[in-house]
Design a protein around this motif. Structure first.
Motif, PDB file in Angstrom:
ATOM      1  N   LYS A 198       0.832  -1.200   0.000  1.00 50.03           N
ATOM      2  CA  LYS A 198       0.000   0.000   0.000  1.00 50.03           C
ATOM      3  C   LYS A 198       0.870   1.255   0.000  1.00 50.03           C
ATOM      4  N   ASN A 199       1.940   1.239   0.768  1.00 50.90           N
ATOM      5  CA  ASN A 199       2.862   2.373   0.814  1.00 50.90           C
ATOM      6  C   ASN A 199       3.507   2.595  -0.554  1.00 50.90           C
ATOM      7  N   MET A 200       3.932   1.516  -1.210  1.00 48.09           N
ATOM      8  CA  MET A 200       4.538   1.611  -2.531  1.00 48.09           C
ATOM      9  C   MET A 200       3.546   2.202  -3.530  1.00 48.09           C
ATOM     10  N   GLY A 237      -0.633  -7.935 -13.839  1.00 50.47           N
ATOM     11  CA  GLY A 237      -0.788  -8.754 -15.039  1.00 50.47           C
ATOM     12  C   GLY A 237       0.526  -8.997 -15.768  1.00 50.47           C
ATOM     13  N   GLY A 238       1.615  -8.375 -15.287  1.00 54.32           N
ATOM     14  CA  GLY A 238       2.916  -8.579 -15.888  1.00 54.32           C
ATOM     15  C   GLY A 238       3.302  -7.552 -16.935  1.00 54.32           C
ATOM     16  N   THR A 276      -6.092   6.479 -10.113  1.00 51.65           N
ATOM     17  CA  THR A 276      -5.576   5.814 -11.306  1.00 51.65           C
ATOM     18  C   THR A 276      -4.141   6.235 -11.606  1.00 51.65           C
ATOM     19  N   ILE A 277      -3.480   5.374 -12.356  1.00 51.50           N
ATOM     20  CA  ILE A 277      -2.122   5.613 -12.819  1.00 51.50           C
ATOM     21  C   ILE A 277      -2.140   5.489 -14.340  1.00 51.50           C
ATOM     22  N   ARG A 285      -4.604   2.073  -9.083  1.00 51.67           N
ATOM     23  CA  ARG A 285      -3.387   1.995  -8.263  1.00 51.67           C
ATOM     24  C   ARG A 285      -3.136   0.580  -7.744  1.00 51.67           C
ATOM     25  N   GLN A 286      -4.202  -0.134  -7.401  1.00 54.32           N
ATOM     26  CA  GLN A 286      -4.065  -1.472  -6.850  1.00 54.32           C
ATOM     27  C   GLN A 286      -3.523  -2.467  -7.861  1.00 54.32           C
ATOM     28  N   ALA A 287      -3.496  -2.104  -9.141  1.00 56.50           N
ATOM     29  CA  ALA A 287      -3.014  -3.004 -10.183  1.00 56.50           C
ATOM     30  C   ALA A 287      -1.499  -2.966 -10.326  1.00 56.50           C
TER      31      ALA A 287
END
Length: 91
Positions: free
Chosen positions: A33-35, A49-50, A62-63, A77-79
């Motif tokens: 989460k910090n990252m 997903g690689g 979002t990123i 972000r969680q992806a």
């Protein structure tokens, strides 16, 4: 007193589970989460997903990443699984 002695193996197993399973998982979750919250433009990342890419823009949830051919993709972000190379801090 006999009840406490009878429950002590159960309490001991719970404490062992806490220190060997639950606590490390919580630490990993906190580090991830910090990252994800400290992502910034220029970071080289890998998604869950690689997919490898370069962070182009960062919004609240979002990123936006740019992949090899210049295509710009939007991810939650969680992806983001990990940062391969962090952007140099410019001061």
């Amino acid at each position: 007193m006999d009840t406490l002695i009878a429950l002590s193996p159960l309490l001991l197993m719970f404490l062992l589970m806490w220190f060997f399973i639950i606590r490390p998982a919580q630490k990993r979750q906190k580090a991830t989460k910090n990252m994800q919250t400290e992502l910034r433009r220029g970071d080289r990342i890998v998604t869950i997903g690689g997919l490898h890419g370069l962070v182009d823009a960062v919004d609240d949830a979002t990123i936006y990443i740019t992949v090899a051919d210049g295509t710009r993709l939007q991810f939650e972000r969680q992806a983001i699984a990990r940062v391969v190379e962090s952007a140099k801090a410019t001061i």
